[in-house]
Enzyme design. Structure first.
Site, PDB file in Angstrom:
ATOM      1  N   PRO A 328     -30.006  42.136 -81.765  1.00 36.68           N
ATOM      2  CG  PRO A 328     -31.969  41.956 -83.005  1.00 36.68           C
ATOM      3  CD  PRO A 328     -31.351  42.737 -81.888  1.00 36.68           C
ATOM      4  CB  ILE A 330     -21.716  41.418 -85.773  1.00 42.18           C
ATOM      5  CG1 ILE A 330     -22.089  40.841 -87.146  1.00 42.18           C
ATOM      6  CG2 ILE A 330     -20.331  40.941 -85.347  1.00 42.18           C
ATOM      7  CD1 ILE A 330     -21.200  41.324 -88.270  1.00 42.18           C
ATOM      8  CE  LYS A 331     -23.829  37.546 -78.412  1.00 37.73           C
ATOM      9  NZ  LYS A 331     -23.622  36.472 -77.416  1.00 37.73           N
ATOM     10  N   GLY A 332     -20.246  43.089 -80.424  1.00 36.29           N
ATOM     11  CA  GLY A 332     -19.045  43.899 -80.380  1.00 36.29           C
ATOM     12  C   GLY A 332     -18.045  43.389 -79.358  1.00 36.29           C
ATOM     13  CE  LYS A 348     -23.314  51.298 -77.929  1.00 36.51           C
ATOM     14  NZ  LYS A 348     -22.975  52.266 -79.026  1.00 36.51           N
ATOM     15  CG  ASP A 383     -27.232  62.904 -77.639  1.00 36.89           C
ATOM     16  OD1 ASP A 383     -26.097  62.837 -77.111  1.00 36.89           O
ATOM     17  OD2 ASP A 383     -28.170  63.550 -77.139  1.00 36.89           O
TER      18      ASP A 383
END
EC number: 2.7.11.5
Length: 617
Positions: A328, A330-332, A348, A383
């Protein structure tokens, strides 16, 4: 694959196993030597050297693995050894670990070497340690001269003040203490202020880990107090207060406080551990519920932490049924981020193509993440665990996520049977994105989060980090309410940045223009412009200006840069300043008290008498 006669293959299997174990032993010897050297650097207050030591130690593991791989390839043509011999290598290796004091870490080193040599089809328990084989339960060094994992102290004989002084002096730090009796009295007063007067039970004792934990500019004593059925964890940071003088800075008595100093947003401790599993078990008792993977990572054994984490993930997948979904928020522009709702982490993956205005490359992004891994994170940068060739069952992937991966990062995925193999992924603790926290929080939440955000960026400045993209969506709120930065593709060293004022506009058209009317070099930063995207919400603006009005003044940023260029490292405290003894008991630090008076007061506290005991009653 080469095929060897049976006797020869058995000998080769043993020799390869022996070579791999020697590689691990060399690595762990260096690991311990770094922790021992950290004590010398702490005593000398050589903070820059201590930072360098911590950074170099992180890189040393991969160096030793690569060194071992080259040796096996040169001596045994390891890539062409047949399957039967590889299985024998593992069996011989297990035999060599029978009396080893770091068997779990040695198994992980074996996996690291094998994964550099073998194809991922060999990543199963026949060839590597998918499951641990050697038990670390009850493991302890039984050598007569060995240092025990922890020492037990019994205050009933000499009294609590004398016991606490002996605990501190047993670490044999070279510089003297400014006033150890005063500091011990502060510990006892804090215990009584926190828990009230207490009766000493028959089993009253204090357990203290035998090695100090070094990080930043502090050395921590870690232990637990046992009194009846009650167990109280504690951490006591030791700091330099004057040139050549030490002091106990505070005592942390709550699990939540220990969780923060051992959190994923801090750099790894340097600590000398003969039997690391015993240290991890002890720390598990003072931080119940904290995964072993995170404890191993926090004490500097990040590869063991990675191994344990992956085992935890596999176990969780076998006992859950929810689907991986797009995270969930805002998309990067740089990463595809997804999560498993029942598992508190995000995954990621770097995209194949970065749309404007991003101007970067995959290698540059990976370099930024490596920079953060090796940098002092001061509790403000998350990290990351970095993995290659991670196979996830297709049946557990949401269709929308699969389409997103195929669209944004096709080079990073491949299909293999009923699995999707991800070639490269970063994994981080899941947090609530700060922008979502601000949208959904009440006024108290917003004020707390904005104060935390400003504190976080200012502490990053002190750590020589310029975040780059400082939008709220690039920061997260942890379960302890701390704001942590987690988007690293635009970070720079603050000392590499040019801090600039916005020049006066020449005309009214300049002021109204969407583009700057002044030249901007690649590393120029303009703090005055940050208000444009940070203060749009009136409530946010109110609290931002209350707590961090200086945030948009270039002088603040330049001041931190100048201090860093001079080689000065500021003090940093991973706990509230109000709990420091100098702030909690200011009168004792303003005017030195007679040592006998301090000792008498501490003794009165220890036996339950004195004015505070009367108040508690």
């Amino acid at each position: 694959m080469k095929h060897f006669p049976k006797l020869l293959s058995s000998q080769i299997g043993f020799d390869v196993a022996q070579t791999m174990l020697e590689g691990f032993n060399g690595h762990y010897s260096n690991f311990r030597a770094a922790a021992v050297h950290a004590k010398t650097l702490f005593e000398a207050a050589d903070w820059l050297a201590l930072q360098t030591l911590a950074r170099d130690r992180i890189a040393s593991y991969d160096d030793r693995v690569d060194e071992c791989v080259r040796l096996l390839e040169d001596e045994y043509d390891a890539e062409n050894i047949d399957d039967e011999v590889w299985q024998q290598i593992k069996l011989h290796y297990i035999g060599l670990l029978t009396n080893h004091l770091q068997p779990e870490c040695a198994e992980t080193f074996f996996n690291s070497v094998c994964c550099k040599i073998l194809h991922r089809s060999y990543f199963n328990n026949d060839f590597i340690f998918v499951r641990p084989v050697i038990s670390t339960e009850y493991l302890e060094n039984e050598e007569p001269a060995a240092k025990p994992t922890y020492r037990a102290y019994y205050p009933g004989k000499d009294g609590l003040p004398a016991t606490l002084e002996r605990i501190v002096t047993n670490f044999q730090l070279e510089p003297p203490f400014e006033d150890l009796t005063r500091d011990v009295a502060c510990i006892i007063d804090t215990i009584h202020d926190t828990f009230g007067a207490f009766s000493e039970a028959f089993n009253f004792q204090v357990h203290v880990l035998s090695s100090l934990f070094f990080r930043n500019k502090a050395a921590y004593i870690i232990g637990r107090i046992i009194n009846g059925e009650v167990m109280v964890p504690f951490a006591v940071p030791i700091r330099h207060v004057k040139p050549g003088l030490l002091a106990l800075d505070t005592v942390l008595l709550k699990r939540e406080q220990l969780l923060i100093i051992f959190s994923f947003s801090h750099s790894y401790f340097l600590v000398d551990m003969d039997v690391p599993s015993a240290y991890v078990d002890f720390l598990g008792t003072v931080m119940p519920g904290k995964p072993k993977a995170e404890i191993y990572t926090s004490v500097g054994l990040q590869k063991q932490g990675k191994n344990n984490f992956y085992r935890d993930l596999l176990k969780h997948l076998s006992h859950s049924s929810d689907h991986f979904i797009v995270a969930p928020g805002i998309k990067g522009l740089v990463m595809v981020v997804f999560t498993l709702p029942s598992f508190p982490y995000v995954f990621k993956i770097i995209k194949d193509v970065f749309p404007p205005p991003k101007d970067t490359t995959r290698q540059k992004i990976q370099d930024k993440y490596l920079l953060v891994k090796r940098h002092d994170r001061l509790g403000r940068m998350a990290d990351t665990l970095e993995y290659s060739s991670v196979a996830l069952p297709l049946s557990r992937l949401d269709e929308m996520l699969v389409r997103e991966l195929e669209k944004e990062a096709p080079s990073m995925i491949e299909y293999e049977g009923d699995c999707l193999v991800i070639k490269h992924v970063y994994i981080e603790r899941r947090m609530v994105p700060l922008n979502m926290f601000l949208q959904n929080g009440n006024e108290a939440d917003i004020e707390h989060a904005i104060k935390e955000y400003g504190d976080a960026v200012k502490e990053l400045m002190q750590a020589n980090i310029f975040p780059g993209d400082m939008l709220y969506k690039n920061f997260g709120v942890t379960r302890h309410g701390r704001v942590v930065f987690y988007d690293y593709d635009e970070i720079e060293y603050l000392t590499d940045c040019n801090v600039r004022h916005v020049p006066q506009a020449r005309t009214e058209e300049d002021e109204m223009s969407a583009e700057p009317w002044y030249s901007v070099a690649p590393n120029d930063i303009f703090p005055e412009t940050y208000s444009t995207f940070l203060l749009g919400d009136p409530t946010v603006r109110q609290y931002f200006m209350r707590h961090h009005a200086d945030f948009f003044d270039p002088k603040l940023w330049q001041k931190h840069k100048d201090l860093l260029l001079k080689g000065e490292l500021p003090d940093f405290f991973p706990y509230d300043g109000g709990v420091r003894f100098c702030n909690r008991f200011p009168a004792r630090f303003a005017a030195p008290r007679d040592a006998d008076t301090v000792q008498d007061a501490a003794s009165a506290r220890a036996d339950g008498s004195g004015p505070d005991a009367a108040r508690a009653a």
